[in-house]
Structures are given as structure tokens and as C-alpha cells.
Design a protein around this motif. Structure first.
Motif, PDB file in Angstrom:
ATOM      1  N   GLY A  20       0.812  -1.216   0.000  1.00  0.00           N
ATOM      2  CA  GLY A  20       0.000   0.000   0.000  1.00  0.00           C
ATOM      3  C   GLY A  20       0.837   1.254   0.000  1.00  0.00           C
ATOM      4  N   PHE A  21       1.915   1.253   0.767  1.00  0.00           N
ATOM      5  CA  PHE A  21       2.772   2.432   0.876  1.00  0.00           C
ATOM      6  C   PHE A  21       3.605   2.664  -0.388  1.00  0.00           C
ATOM      7  CE2 PHE A  21       3.268   2.734   5.822  1.00  0.00           C
ATOM      8  CZ  PHE A  21       1.890   2.849   5.929  1.00  0.00           C
ATOM      9  N   CYS A  22       3.935   1.582  -1.091  1.00  0.00           N
ATOM     10  CA  CYS A  22       4.861   1.684  -2.235  1.00  0.00           C
ATOM     11  C   CYS A  22       4.169   1.582  -3.589  1.00  0.00           C
ATOM     12  CB  CYS A  22       5.948   0.621  -2.128  1.00  0.00           C
ATOM     13  SG  CYS A  22       7.079   0.870  -0.733  1.00  0.00           S
ATOM     14  N   GLY A  23       2.838   1.523  -3.608  1.00  0.00           N
ATOM     15  CA  GLY A  23       2.124   1.538  -4.877  1.00  0.00           C
ATOM     16  C   GLY A  23       2.187   0.233  -5.643  1.00  0.00           C
ATOM     17  N   THR A  24       2.254  -0.906  -4.932  1.00  0.00           N
ATOM     18  CA  THR A  24       2.323  -2.207  -5.588  1.00  0.00           C
ATOM     19  C   THR A  24       1.149  -3.080  -5.143  1.00  0.00           C
ATOM     20  OG1 THR A  24       3.820  -3.024  -3.847  1.00  0.00           O
ATOM     21  CG2 THR A  24       4.835  -2.052  -5.814  1.00  0.00           C
ATOM     22  N   PHE A  25       1.218  -4.369  -5.456  1.00  0.00           N
ATOM     23  CA  PHE A  25       0.112  -5.288  -5.186  1.00  0.00           C
ATOM     24  C   PHE A  25       0.555  -6.367  -4.197  1.00  0.00           C
ATOM     25  CE2 PHE A  25      -0.398  -3.542  -9.403  1.00  0.00           C
ATOM     26  CZ  PHE A  25      -1.756  -3.276  -9.529  1.00  0.00           C
ATOM     27  N   SER A  26      -0.400  -6.912  -3.448  1.00  0.00           N
ATOM     28  CA  SER A  26      -0.071  -8.033  -2.575  1.00  0.00           C
ATOM     29  C   SER A  26      -1.314  -8.842  -2.242  1.00  0.00           C
ATOM     30  CB  SER A  26       0.596  -7.556  -1.279  1.00  0.00           C
ATOM     31  OG  SER A  26      -0.324  -6.880  -0.445  1.00  0.00           O
ATOM     32  N   GLY A  86       3.864  -8.161  -5.621  1.00  0.00           N
ATOM     33  CA  GLY A  86       4.351  -7.984  -6.975  1.00  0.00           C
ATOM     34  C   GLY A  86       3.912  -6.700  -7.633  1.00  0.00           C
ATOM     35  N   THR A  87       4.227  -6.614  -8.911  1.00  0.00           N
ATOM     36  CA  THR A  87       3.942  -5.406  -9.685  1.00  0.00           C
ATOM     37  C   THR A  87       2.625  -5.494 -10.438  1.00  0.00           C
ATOM     38  OG1 THR A  87       5.226  -6.295 -11.553  1.00  0.00           O
ATOM     39  CG2 THR A  87       6.395  -4.877  -9.975  1.00  0.00           C
ATOM     40  N   SER A  88       1.922  -6.616 -10.325  1.00  0.00           N
ATOM     41  CA  SER A  88       0.640  -6.767 -11.011  1.00  0.00           C
ATOM     42  C   SER A  88      -0.220  -7.794 -10.297  1.00  0.00           C
ATOM     43  CB  SER A  88       0.849  -7.214 -12.466  1.00  0.00           C
ATOM     44  OG  SER A  88       1.405  -8.528 -12.500  1.00  0.00           O
ATOM     45  N   LEU A  89      -1.531  -7.666 -10.460  1.00  0.00           N
ATOM     46  CA  LEU A  89      -2.443  -8.664  -9.900  1.00  0.00           C
ATOM     47  C   LEU A  89      -2.270 -10.008 -10.587  1.00  0.00           C
ATOM     48  CD1 LEU A  89      -5.836  -6.774  -9.387  1.00  0.00           C
ATOM     49  CD2 LEU A  89      -4.452  -7.881  -7.621  1.00  0.00           C
ATOM     50  N   SER A  94      -8.637 -13.400   4.106  1.00  0.00           N
ATOM     51  CA  SER A  94      -7.788 -13.159   2.935  1.00  0.00           C
ATOM     52  C   SER A  94      -7.971 -11.718   2.481  1.00  0.00           C
ATOM     53  CB  SER A  94      -8.148 -14.128   1.805  1.00  0.00           C
ATOM     54  OG  SER A  94      -9.553 -14.142   1.593  1.00  0.00           O
ATOM     55  N   SER A  95      -6.905 -11.127   1.951  1.00  0.00           N
ATOM     56  CA  SER A  95      -6.982  -9.710   1.573  1.00  0.00           C
ATOM     57  C   SER A  95      -5.983  -9.400   0.467  1.00  0.00           C
ATOM     58  CB  SER A  95      -6.699  -8.824   2.793  1.00  0.00           C
ATOM     59  OG  SER A  95      -6.809  -7.456   2.462  1.00  0.00           O
ATOM     60  N   VAL A  96      -6.411  -8.591  -0.477  1.00  0.00           N
ATOM     61  CA  VAL A  96      -5.567  -8.142  -1.586  1.00  0.00           C
ATOM     62  C   VAL A  96      -5.411  -6.630  -1.505  1.00  0.00           C
ATOM     63  CG1 VAL A  96      -5.457  -7.838  -4.099  1.00  0.00           C
ATOM     64  CG2 VAL A  96      -6.166 -10.033  -3.136  1.00  0.00           C
ATOM     65  N   VAL A  97      -4.209  -6.139  -1.795  1.00  0.00           N
ATOM     66  CA  VAL A  97      -3.956  -4.693  -1.840  1.00  0.00           C
ATOM     67  C   VAL A  97      -3.731  -4.256  -3.280  1.00  0.00           C
ATOM     68  CG1 VAL A  97      -2.280  -2.882  -1.264  1.00  0.00           C
ATOM     69  CG2 VAL A  97      -3.091  -4.446   0.502  1.00  0.00           C
ATOM     70  N   ILE A  98      -4.370  -3.154  -3.652  1.00  0.00           N
ATOM     71  CA  ILE A  98      -4.158  -2.552  -4.972  1.00  0.00           C
ATOM     72  C   ILE A  98      -3.802  -1.072  -4.789  1.00  0.00           C
ATOM     73  CG2 ILE A  98      -5.754  -4.122  -6.137  1.00  0.00           C
ATOM     74  CD1 ILE A  98      -7.811  -1.796  -6.161  1.00  0.00           C
ATOM     75  N   ILE A 113       4.541  17.316   2.903  1.00  0.00           N
ATOM     76  CA  ILE A 113       5.383  16.156   3.182  1.00  0.00           C
ATOM     77  C   ILE A 113       4.845  14.904   2.499  1.00  0.00           C
ATOM     78  CG2 ILE A 113       6.124  14.560   5.007  1.00  0.00           C
ATOM     79  CD1 ILE A 113       6.404  16.983   6.843  1.00  0.00           C
ATOM     80  N   TYR A 114       3.536  14.736   2.493  1.00  0.00           N
ATOM     81  CA  TYR A 114       2.943  13.515   1.953  1.00  0.00           C
ATOM     82  C   TYR A 114       2.742  13.552   0.437  1.00  0.00           C
ATOM     83  CZ  TYR A 114       1.986  11.216   6.405  1.00  0.00           C
ATOM     84  OH  TYR A 114       2.120  10.569   7.593  1.00  0.00           O
ATOM     85  N   ASP A 115       2.938  14.670  -0.178  1.00  0.00           N
ATOM     86  CA  ASP A 115       2.686  14.809  -1.616  1.00  0.00           C
ATOM     87  C   ASP A 115       3.421  13.722  -2.408  1.00  0.00           C
ATOM     88  OD1 ASP A 115       1.522  16.291  -3.826  1.00  0.00           O
ATOM     89  OD2 ASP A 115       3.569  16.925  -4.310  1.00  0.00           O
ATOM     90  N   GLY A 116       2.681  13.017  -3.253  1.00  0.00           N
ATOM     91  CA  GLY A 116       3.276  11.967  -4.086  1.00  0.00           C
ATOM     92  C   GLY A 116       3.284  10.583  -3.473  1.00  0.00           C
ATOM     93  N   ALA A 117       2.870  10.454  -2.224  1.00  0.00           N
ATOM     94  CA  ALA A 117       2.858   9.135  -1.577  1.00  0.00           C
ATOM     95  C   ALA A 117       1.716   8.283  -2.123  1.00  0.00           C
ATOM     96  CB  ALA A 117       2.709   9.295  -0.068  1.00  0.00           C
ATOM     97  N   PRO A 118       1.967   7.017  -2.427  1.00  0.00           N
ATOM     98  CA  PRO A 118       0.899   6.144  -2.928  1.00  0.00           C
ATOM     99  C   PRO A 118      -0.190   5.903  -1.884  1.00  0.00           C
ATOM    100  CG  PRO A 118       3.061   5.232  -3.444  1.00  0.00           C
ATOM    101  CD  PRO A 118       3.287   6.360  -2.481  1.00  0.00           C
ATOM    102  N   VAL A 119      -1.405   5.756  -2.370  1.00  0.00           N
ATOM    103  CA  VAL A 119      -2.539   5.355  -1.531  1.00  0.00           C
ATOM    104  C   VAL A 119      -2.980   3.981  -2.012  1.00  0.00           C
ATOM    105  CG1 VAL A 119      -4.925   5.826  -0.857  1.00  0.00           C
ATOM    106  CG2 VAL A 119      -3.309   7.727  -1.137  1.00  0.00           C
ATOM    107  N   GLY A 120      -2.753   2.968  -1.196  1.00  0.00           N
ATOM    108  CA  GLY A 120      -3.224   1.625  -1.516  1.00  0.00           C
ATOM    109  C   GLY A 120      -4.412   1.283  -0.648  1.00  0.00           C
TER     110      GLY A 120
END
Length: 571
Positions: A250-256, A287-290, A491-495, A529-536
Motif C-alpha cells: 500500500g505504501f509503495c504503490g504495488t500489489f499483494s 508484486g507489480t501486477s495482480l 484473505s486480503s488483496v492490496v491494490i 510532506i505527503y505529496d506523491g505518496a501512494p494510496v493503496g
């Protein structure tokens, strides 16, 4: 237990230097190149690509499924792919330390074996043939250290230094990855103790968010998410006992994907307080994709992990369930999905970027023809308190036993929270177990009750990963948005959904916090400070609903992309 007279500081420094020394000379950045990263907020994309050649960028820009298909068709070789990801991982580590073990030579030799196999037999070895897979440093690879970020574990496997075992232990999941054709090449950083939502240890220091280095990359599988965000990996494996594969994604803009515990094998993996089995840690995919995360789950389940590990439930990948829920995302779907939305967990109000992300995703799902309902379950605080107390039931004896191996202290952020205390009495642990089971039943009853109004039960729940889009290091006050899924074993998926934008995510100075914790979190928000941070955001299902929640996540993510496309066209 083995103790040493060498200072923990010198041992940690030597390990850090050895990691850098294991990077091939031709991939090492010069002092002037390293200086370019100083003060740069976003080191993803164009920034890291300036240190890479065209062919490397072309390969690492692909996601897991296209890579596997390109190798299978002969358009790419396993050696070409492995070299590209090893090089990118090496650069990523130098500009944002995120790797605890590098074994590129082993990886390239393995890739050559796979190419030779394909040439000889005219087929690939398995569904991940030639795909580089990174591992959180809890998984044993033969011939390689597993320190799990403990200085006292350096030079061994999981604190094992016996001559007959050192560097000979292999986690079951490691062997499974190899059996389906994966190439293993590095093990990524995690926080000291594992029990932390940020990635900081005495070996590498702090690993920052690659999209916004004012902020944390999350934890505990933080090194994995950083490597994915910098395209040094497309698929990796982590662990999750309170949010550890979901927070970093969620913090880095990826999937899990956080599966239900015991869907994948934890056999022969390092862990904290391994005897605590009531609130179980789970293996998770990142990873980088679902599609890549889904491919990883399919590949691992194809090995039938329950045969070698009796703790794993014997559930193969259920294609029928995946297809059924994926079909409901189409215009011709039998009936729309019914999705609950957690706007607030009743304890801490999400920051403006997260609020906007929730509204954006809910609106996208609604515009795609699905039902959106508010989600108001039984007290999240109740379930999370039970979970937290259970995790600390050994009085943190195990953690302090491992710290004593080298004499290293707790990192400053953990000094108070993880100080040693008296273990809980057995009868109190039994009582917590019963309370946890009662909470699961209460939550399940609520979920079932969502069919009372229209005859349709909620299919999945959209909820924040955290109250903020990443966190300022040292200001992670509230992990209950992820912890609740662990308390329930769901079970939970992050996008990734959006990014913080200082021009629209302004601070609401009129908000009245409900208590001191809520106030601390709210006042920590600074649009600049938060500008540009990913929202997952999370899409949460129930127990053993991995295929279902992956399919729903794909439907939801497609709706989000379609919504963004429409907004862009309107502009």
C-alpha cells in the motif's frame, strides 16, 4: 546458543559492506552517481532508469506474466531476464538499501540451467520458468545466510550455527519456487524483530519509500515492496501477521495478497515467537501486477504443498471460483457484486488522501454497476486488542533472546513497545484464544446479516491499508486497519489507487479528533510532506477466499482504471 565477543556494531557494519561488495563491479554506482540520489524525493521510474541500459529497462518494465510468456516463446532467455533484474536490484539497493542477501552468481547459473533445459526438452520446467523471484529474509536458501535482520544471526540460518546445518536448511516454499522454474537471486530487508510496520534494522538502517523519501516504505516486508516499486523484481514472497505484506504494498504503490494462514507452507521458515500459533503468521505474495500475484499463487499450489507440510490445508487452486467472480465484473455478469466500504474503523480517521482514495474507488465500483454499502462491523478495537495481546503473550522473550546473541539493543522506535515483560499465564492465553474465536463468530454473523436487506451477502470489503498514505518514519501510530484481517484470519488483496496530492488533499483544520491517538495521527498529516505518496487500499474476503478476492480485486481495479480513463478524457 552461540554468543560472540565481536561488537554488534562492527558485525552489522561488516555485513552491510559485504552486501555491497557482492554487487559486481560493473554495476556499482560511483560517488557522483550516488550523490544524485541525495535529496531526490521520487527515485522510481526515470530516476533509477538513468543508471540502466535500454535492454534492461525494456525487460524490467514487463510484469511477471509477460516475462514468463516471452521466455516460453523464446523471445527472451532466462539468462537475459535474470541479468536485467539482478542489475536493477543492485542499483535499487545502492540508492535505497533494501536487500540483505545477494546471490546473483547462483541466479545466473540457475538461469543458464533453465535455458539449457528448454533447449534440450523443447519445453519449460514449470509455470514460473525463468522468472526471477525475490524473497523476504525469512526464507532459507541453501548456501545463503538468513539473518532476519538480527545481527546475532549473521553467518548462519535462523540463528543456527551448527556445522551440520548452517547454510543447508531450505524452506519448503523455496524448494517449491525452484520446482516450478523460478530463479532466486536476493533476499530483502525487514525490520528488526519483524514486529514493526516500518523497515529499519541495525544492518541497513532505514529503508525509505521510493516514491517519497520523506516517508517510510512500510513493513515488515518493506524491502520486497521497495524492490518491486523500483522494478528490481516483479514477484516476491513475504509474511504477514499484522499487515506485513499489505502495508508495504500500500505504501509503495504495488500489489499483494495475504492468504488465510496455512494456505501456503510456512515449513522451515524463520519467524518471531514461532511457538505462538493461535494468531498465525501467513505467507503472502507481492508484486507489480495482480496477474503476477495470481500466477505465483497458482504456481505454488500446483506443487501440492500439503503433501510435505501437514499444516497446509489441501485446497488446490480453484479456477471455477476465480472465473465465476471475474465473470460478474462483465456487462453480461449474472448479478453485480455487493461491496462493503470501511470509511473509518471507529478509532482513527483516515488522512485526506486516503479518504479521497476510498471515495474514488467506491465511485468507480458503483459506476461499473455494482452495489456499494457502508460496512459497520463489530468493534474492530475488540478484535485487534485480542490479537495484539496474543502476539505479546510470551512477554517478548523470543525477541530478547535473539537480541542477546549479539548484544544489539532494540531500534529506538521499538524500545518502549517491545520491552521485555512477564509472559501471560497459560489460562489467560486460553481465555484470549476463546475470545478470539468468539470475535470471529461475531464478525461472521455480521457479514452474513448483510443479506437481510436485499437477499445478497456482501462479497468483499474495501478498506484502508492504513490511516495515512505511508507514514513519516517514527509516526506509525495505528496498524489496526490491517491487523483486523489477521485477527479474523481473512484473505486480503492490496491494490494501488491514487497518490497524495497537496493541491487537493488539504488538511481539514476543523476535524475534532475523538481521542489522543486520533489527534496524534491527524496532526501528523502535512500535505507538503505527503505529496506523491501512494494510496493503496485493501479488498478483504473471508477465510480461504483467495481465488475469490483476487478475482474481485481484478474487477475492482479494472473499474478504477476505467474511471480514471473517463476522468482524463473529460479533462
Amino acid at each position: 546458543m552461540t554468543f560472540t565477543t565481536e561488537t554488534w556494531q562492527s558485525k552489522a557494519a561488516a555485513k552491510k559492506a559485504a552486501i555491497l561488495a557482492s554487487i559486481p563491479e560493473e554495476w556499482r554506482l560511483s560517488p557522483s552517481q550516488l550523490k544524485l540520489a541525495e535529496g531526490v524525493r521520487d527515485i522510481t521510474g526515470p530516476f533509477i532508469q538513468q543508471f540502466l541500459d535500454h535492454d534492461t529497462i525494456a525487460i524490467t518494465s514487463l510484469d511477471s506474466v509477460p516475462i514468463v510468456e516471452a521466455i516460453k516463446s523464446g523471445k527472451l532467455s532466462a539468462v537475459e531476464v535474470t541479468k536485467a533484474f539482478c542489475k536493477t536490484a543492485a542499483i535499487a539497493h545502492q540508492i535505497n538499501p533494501c536487500i540483505l542477501e545477494i546471490f546473483f552468481d547462483k541466479a545466473l547459473a540457475r538461469a543458464q540451467e533453465l535455458d539449457d533445459y528448454q533447449a534440450k526438452h523443447g519445453r519449460t520446467m514449470g509455470p514460473l520458468h525463468g522468472l526471477p523471484v525475490s524473497l523476504k529474509d525469512q526464507f532459507h536458501v541453501k548456501g545463503v545466510d538468513t539473518s532476519m535482520a538480527y545481527v546475532g544471526w549473521i553467518g548462519g540460518n535462523c540463528g543456527v550455527f551448527d556445522d551440520g546445518l548452517v547454510h543447508k536448511i531450505e524452506s519448503q516454499i523455496t524448494g517449491e519456487f525452484l520446482s516450478v522454474g523460478a530463479v532466486l537471486y536476493c533476499k530483502t530487508s525487514l525490520p528488526q524483530t519483524v514486529f514493526f510496520g516500518e523497515t529499519v534494522n541495525h544492518i541497513l538502517g532505514t529503508t525509505y519509500n521510493p516514491h517519497n523519501r520523506n516517508l517510510s516504505c512500510g513493513g515488515s516486508s518493506g524491502g520486497e515492496a521497495v524492490l518491486h516499486a523500483l522494478r528490481g523484481s516483479t514477484l516476491g514472497v513475504g509474511t504477514d501477521i499484522g499487515g506485513s505484506v499489505r502495508i508495504p504494498a500500500g505504501f509503495c504503490g504495488t500489489f499483494s495478497l495475504k492468504p488465510t494462514p496455512e494456505r501456503l507452507s510456512y515449513k522451515d521458515c524463520a519467524n518471531t515467537a514461532p511457538g505462538q500459533y493461535t494468531c498465525r503468521s501467513t505467507i503472502g505474495l507481492m508484486g507489480t501486477s495482480l496477474d503476477g500475484v495470481d500466477l505465483g499463487l497458482r504456481a505454488l499450489l500446483s506443487t501440492q504443498p500439503w503433501i510435505k507440510d501437514p499444516a497446509v490445508v489441501p485446497i488446490p487452486y480453484r479456477q471455477d471460483i476465480y472465473d465465476a467472480y471475474l465473470a460478474r465484473g462483465s456487462a453480461a455478469g449474472a448479478k453485480p457484486l455487493k461491496i462493503g466500504v470501511v470509511w473509518n474503523d471507529g478509532m482513527v480517521e483516515p488522512h485526506p488522501p486516503v479518504q479521497r482514495g476510498l471515495k474514488l474507488l467506491a465511485e468507480a465500483v458503483k459506476n461499473a454497476g455494482h452495489k456499494i454499502v457502508d460496512w459497520n462491523p463489530p468493534s474492530v478495537k475488540e478484535g485487534c486488542d485480542i490479537h495484539r495481546r496474543m502476539l505479546l503473550s510470551d512477554g517478548l522473550y523470543d525477541i530478547h533472546q535473539q537480541l542477546a546473541r549479539s548484544g544489539e539493543p532494540l531500534v529506538p522506535s521499538l524500545t518502549e513497545e517491545l520491552k521485555q515483560r512477564e509472559p501471560r499465564p497459560l489460562l489467560e492465553v486460553h481465555d484470549l484464544t476463546l475470545k478470539g474465536l468468539a470475535y470471529e463468530i461475531k464478525y461472521s454473523d455480521y457479514w452474513n446479516s448483510t443479506a437481510d436487506d436485499d437477499g445478497q451477502v456482501v462479497d468483499a470489503v474495501i478498506m484502508p491499508v492504513a490511516a495515512s498514505a505511508a507514514v513519516v518514519p517514527g509516526q506509525y501510530y495505528h496498524i489496526e486497519y490491517t491487523r483486523v484481517a489477521n485477527a479474523l484470519n481473512y484473505s486480503s488483496v492490496v491494490i494501488p489507487v491514487t497518490k497524495a496530492d497537496k493541491s487537493v488533499d488539504t488538511a481539514d483544520k476543523t476535524y475534532q479528533p475523538i481521542d489522543e491517538l486520533d489527534r496524534k495521527n491527524w496532526e501528523a498529516y502535512d500535505p507538503e510532506i505527503y505529496d506523491g505518496a501512494p494510496v493503496g487500499l485493501q479488498i478483504m474476503g473471508r477465510k480461504y477466499e483467495e481465488e475469490k478476492v483476487l478475482a474481485i480485486a481484478k474487477v475492482v481495479y479494472a473499474a478504477l482504471l476505467e474511471e480514471k480513463k473517463g476522468v482524463k478524457a473529460a479533462l
